[in-house]
Design a protein around this motif. Structure first.
Motif, PDB file in Angstrom:
ATOM      1  N   ALA A 223       3.266   1.674  -1.890  1.00  0.00           N
ATOM      2  CA  ALA A 223       2.104   2.493  -1.525  1.00  0.00           C
ATOM      3  C   ALA A 223       1.761   3.462  -2.662  1.00  0.00           C
ATOM      4  N   LYS A 224       0.486   3.612  -2.930  1.00  0.00           N
ATOM      5  CA  LYS A 224       0.042   4.474  -4.029  1.00  0.00           C
ATOM      6  C   LYS A 224      -0.107   5.927  -3.593  1.00  0.00           C
TER       7      LYS A 224
ATOM      8  N   VAL B 191       0.696   8.263   2.439  1.00  0.00           N
ATOM      9  CA  VAL B 191       0.853   6.919   2.991  1.00  0.00           C
ATOM     10  C   VAL B 191       2.281   6.429   2.797  1.00  0.00           C
ATOM     11  N   LYS B 192       2.833   6.666   1.613  1.00  0.00           N
ATOM     12  CA  LYS B 192       4.217   6.275   1.335  1.00  0.00           C
ATOM     13  C   LYS B 192       5.173   6.961   2.319  1.00  0.00           C
ATOM     14  N   GLU B 193       4.977   8.243   2.550  1.00  0.00           N
ATOM     15  CA  GLU B 193       5.828   8.985   3.490  1.00  0.00           C
ATOM     16  C   GLU B 193       5.671   8.456   4.913  1.00  0.00           C
ATOM     17  N   TYR B 194       4.464   8.013   5.231  1.00  0.00           N
ATOM     18  CA  TYR B 194       4.214   7.458   6.566  1.00  0.00           C
ATOM     19  C   TYR B 194       5.004   6.167   6.771  1.00  0.00           C
ATOM     20  N   PHE B 195       5.038   5.319   5.756  1.00  0.00           N
ATOM     21  CA  PHE B 195       5.796   4.076   5.863  1.00  0.00           C
ATOM     22  C   PHE B 195       7.306   4.352   5.953  1.00  0.00           C
ATOM     23  N   VAL B 196       7.767   5.396   5.284  1.00  0.00           N
ATOM     24  CA  VAL B 196       9.179   5.788   5.415  1.00  0.00           C
ATOM     25  C   VAL B 196       9.475   6.186   6.857  1.00  0.00           C
TER      26      VAL B 196
ATOM     27  N   ALA C 285       2.101  -2.740  -6.188  1.00  0.00           N
ATOM     28  CA  ALA C 285       1.364  -3.055  -4.963  1.00  0.00           C
ATOM     29  C   ALA C 285       0.527  -4.329  -5.107  1.00  0.00           C
ATOM     30  N   PRO C 286       0.752  -5.335  -4.218  1.00  0.00           N
ATOM     31  CA  PRO C 286      -0.127  -6.502  -4.189  1.00  0.00           C
ATOM     32  C   PRO C 286      -1.232  -6.345  -3.143  1.00  0.00           C
ATOM     33  N   LEU C 287      -1.151  -5.260  -2.368  1.00  0.00           N
ATOM     34  CA  LEU C 287      -2.091  -5.019  -1.276  1.00  0.00           C
ATOM     35  C   LEU C 287      -2.586  -3.581  -1.340  1.00  0.00           C
ATOM     36  N   SER C 288      -3.784  -3.350  -0.829  1.00  0.00           N
ATOM     37  CA  SER C 288      -4.325  -1.995  -0.812  1.00  0.00           C
ATOM     38  C   SER C 288      -3.629  -1.156   0.251  1.00  0.00           C
ATOM     39  N   ASP C 289      -3.593   0.152   0.038  1.00  0.00           N
ATOM     40  CA  ASP C 289      -3.048   1.063   1.046  1.00  0.00           C
ATOM     41  C   ASP C 289      -3.807   0.921   2.365  1.00  0.00           C
ATOM     42  N   LYS C 290      -5.096   0.704   2.262  1.00  0.00           N
ATOM     43  CA  LYS C 290      -5.930   0.528   3.462  1.00  0.00           C
ATOM     44  C   LYS C 290      -5.448  -0.654   4.289  1.00  0.00           C
ATOM     45  N   LEU C 291      -5.203  -1.782   3.641  1.00  0.00           N
ATOM     46  CA  LEU C 291      -4.757  -2.980   4.346  1.00  0.00           C
ATOM     47  C   LEU C 291      -3.381  -2.772   4.962  1.00  0.00           C
ATOM     48  N   MET C 292      -2.475  -2.164   4.204  1.00  0.00           N
ATOM     49  CA  MET C 292      -1.120  -1.945   4.716  1.00  0.00           C
ATOM     50  C   MET C 292      -1.123  -0.993   5.909  1.00  0.00           C
TER      51      MET C 292
END
Length: 336
Positions: free
Chosen positions: A211-212, A216-221, A259-266
């Motif tokens: 995640a960029k 968002v990165k903290e949210y995935f954690v 990242a192969p995917l956008s933060d929006k998509l993830m």
């Protein structure tokens, strides 16, 4: 798909087609990444078939919307997948992800069909249900043959019909005032929830690595920790009956940080799985007869709800949440 009866779409048909457009364009982007790194021809053919059918579904919805004079949703485009990047997940995660999406699809498309009135729309969702069921069957068979899909435990077959004799059965205790053993329905629901969370855990690990956006990165954690909490909590119910919770050595997140995917998509994928997780917990709580299980699932549902709500807030903040079609606001007429 023509509308020979010249009948307009209802709100439920419009909304469900809109949701399906979002989900299918998301799936196309994920499969595009998977296809870049697939090694086995059998899996490549399955992923290609999935992509083609998803594309066909998107085109069908587009045609229906154009005929109705409705704006075409944005969904997810080639801008949400970055080609030429390292693979984010190890071998067979593509099938494990597809299996999870097919399970969601079968439930949603069957429901959408019952909420549709136009024959062409009913047939469309029926076709999507049949396709997801067929795809799930193929994916499950491959995963079983690869030895990475853990079956739920085998049990002795019942030899006689029995009826519950004591209210303690519902409270979760036996005549010795000890926690009674799980029944097969309860085991199946717990096993399914853990299996789904294991796939979700690897998804959160991979997303957190690439995640960029810092928030968002903290949210995935947070998603990683929540998945681990659910697996540990539900796994303890199985361990009390000397049943080993499901686990698999395959389908792990790689160590890639590109990242192969956008933060929006993830974020959208995470929100979709969280929403489905809420429904699964509600179903599990409804069919579990041991009182400690529904209570536990209710507490987990609250955690999932708060997690999903936080994700929605992040998506809105970044302008990533596409708004569903809105009904006419006639309430303002009462204020005039």
């Amino acid at each position: 798909m023509s509308n020979s009866n010249d009948i307009s779409l209802t709100a439920s048909e419009l909304g469900n087609l809109w949701m399906t457009y979002q989900d299918k364009t998301m799936l196309m982007r994920m499969v595009e990444h998977f296809l870049e790194h697939v090694e086995e021809q059998e899996i490549q053919q399955l992923l290609t078939s999935c992509y083609d059918f998803s594309k066909q579904a998107v085109e069908t919805i587009t045609t229906i919307f154009e005929e109705e004079g409705a704006v075409i949703p944005l969904g997810f485009t080639e801008n949400d997948v970055y080609k030429g990047k390292p693979k984010l997940f190890d071998h067979l995660y593509d099938l494990m992800f597809l299996q999870m999406i097919d399970k969601i699809g079968i439930s949603l498309f069957a429901l959408y069909s019952t909420m549709s009135f136009r024959k062409d729309i009913r047939n469309f969702f029926k076709q999507l249900t049949d396709n997801a069921q067929e795809e799930l069957d193929k994916v499950t068979q491959i995963l079983l043959e690869k030895g990475v899909l853990v079956r739920s435990p085998y049990v002795s077959m019942p030899k006689e019909v029995k009826f519950v004799q004591d209210n303690n059965y519902l409270s979760g205790y036996n005549f010795l005032n000890k926690t009674r053993a799980l029944n097969t329905i309860e085991v199946s629901l717990i096993h399914h929830a853990i299996e789904t969370n294991l796939v979700g855990l690897q998804l959160m690990i991979g997303f957190a690595q690439v995640a960029k956006d810092k928030e968002v990165k903290e949210y995935f954690v947070k998603g990683m920790k929540l998945s681990m909490k659910i697996e540990t909590t539900l796994g303890e119910f199985l361990r009390q009956d000397f049943i080993e919770p499901p686990a698999t050595p395959a389908g792990k997140a790689t160590d890639s940080t590109v990242a192969p995917l956008s933060d929006k998509l993830m974020m959208y994928i995470t929100n979709l799985l969280s929403t489905f997780g809420l429904g699964s917990n509600a179903l599990g709580g409804a069919f579990c007869l041991r009182s400690d299980l529904p209570l536990t699932m209710a507490r987990m549902a609250l955690d999932i709800y708060n997690f999903a709500k936080n994700g929605g807030e992040i998506m809105i903040k970044n302008g990533w949440m596409e708004e569903p079609p809105q009904i006419e606001d006639r309430r303002k007429l009462t204020n005039s």
